[in-house]
Write an enzyme that holds these catalytic residues in place. Sequence first.
Site, PDB file in Angstrom:
ATOM      1  N   LYS A 178       0.952  -0.747  -0.292  1.00  0.00           N
ATOM      2  CA  LYS A 178      -0.174  -0.171   0.181  1.00  0.00           C
ATOM      3  C   LYS A 178       0.853   1.518  -0.042  1.00  0.00           C
ATOM      4  CE  LYS A 178      -1.571  -1.493   3.991  1.00  0.00           C
ATOM      5  NZ  LYS A 178      -3.075  -1.881   4.898  1.00  0.00           N
ATOM      6  N   THR A 209      -9.156   9.556   8.462  1.00  0.00           N
ATOM      7  CA  THR A 209      -8.193   8.766   7.185  1.00  0.00           C
ATOM      8  C   THR A 209      -8.501   7.582   7.893  1.00  0.00           C
ATOM      9  OG1 THR A 209      -6.361   9.076   6.981  1.00  0.00           O
ATOM     10  CG2 THR A 209      -7.523   9.976   5.299  1.00  0.00           C
ATOM     11  N   GLY A 211      -8.681   3.973  10.118  1.00  0.00           N
ATOM     12  CA  GLY A 211      -9.454   3.201   9.522  1.00  0.00           C
ATOM     13  C   GLY A 211      -9.329   2.034   8.506  1.00  0.00           C
ATOM     14  N   THR A 212      -8.469   3.498   7.789  1.00  0.00           N
ATOM     15  CA  THR A 212      -7.812   2.733   6.205  1.00  0.00           C
ATOM     16  C   THR A 212      -7.614   0.930   5.593  1.00  0.00           C
ATOM     17  OG1 THR A 212      -5.899   4.014   5.855  1.00  0.00           O
ATOM     18  CG2 THR A 212      -7.914   4.660   5.477  1.00  0.00           C
ATOM     19  N   GLY A 213      -6.387   0.800   6.087  1.00  0.00           N
ATOM     20  CA  GLY A 213      -6.025  -0.236   6.604  1.00  0.00           C
ATOM     21  C   GLY A 213      -6.854  -1.471   6.709  1.00  0.00           C
ATOM     22  N   CYS A 214      -7.327  -1.246   7.587  1.00  0.00           N
ATOM     23  CA  CYS A 214      -8.576  -2.370   8.823  1.00  0.00           C
ATOM     24  C   CYS A 214      -9.984  -2.667   7.831  1.00  0.00           C
ATOM     25  CB  CYS A 214      -8.622  -2.036   9.954  1.00  0.00           C
ATOM     26  SG  CYS A 214      -7.941  -2.405  10.985  1.00  0.00           S
TER      27      CYS A 214
END
Length: 268
Positions: A178, A209, A211-214
């Site tokens: 990412k 932003t 929580g983007t990875g989860c």
Amino acid sequence: MDIPPRPRRVLTVAGSDSGGGAGIQADLKTMLALGVHGMSVLTAVTAQNSLGVQGVWELPDEAVRTQYRSVVDDIGVQAVKTGMLSSASLVTTVAELLAATEAPAVVDPVGVSKHGDPLLAESALDAVRHRLMPVATVATPNLDEVAQLTGVEARDEAGMARAAEAVLALGPTWALIKGGHLSGDAVDLLTDGTETHWYRAPRLDNRHTHGTGCTLASAIASHLALGHPVPQAVGLAKEYLTGAIGAGFALGAGIGPVDHGWRIGAGE
């Protein structure tokens, strides 16, 4: 009366975010938005808000193992997503569970929170490298997590390609690197060592932003459960995340979350 068909089932193995923007809460919201039935194995409880993480309490290995077996043995799963696993013993426990499960596994090797709070013990890194990554169908590290796990620091797209090689060497079937921390477009790289796919989206001017990875990992798992091949699942997940970032909203005094229900708000 006809009985509706059972939805596809996705299991998240992750920590709780009391602020509701990341972790188990983000995972279940994402799964609901994408039309699958979300289930959860709680690995830790955090005291967390828009300003950071104020406390972390890890659950015992046996509690995690029993939750997992309870769900998988009775209900069944079509995909599993992992998030916060803070200790070596917990990483090893979850890796053993995944190895015995036929469903694809999306591994988000969470190292730090959005605010820079450490969520993975230094002593757990070897277990992530040698136990968890080899059982991943898709590993989804960001650039900081790549550096933490492999020592490779990527500052451009050529660096992302080197990072992908280093992550693949740890054993996952696919590596999704990412590139959200780079400047310019939000670009991600997916490869299995043979196929290579780049995913690009415009960088949105929104600081909220959390929580983007989860969210991305859960969206990938959801689309895998729905039967999409990995490259398509990643593309659909990125499309969903881009919309969620665009609709991210202020919450508290710090960084707010992405909007997991943005499609509902848009009338879709």
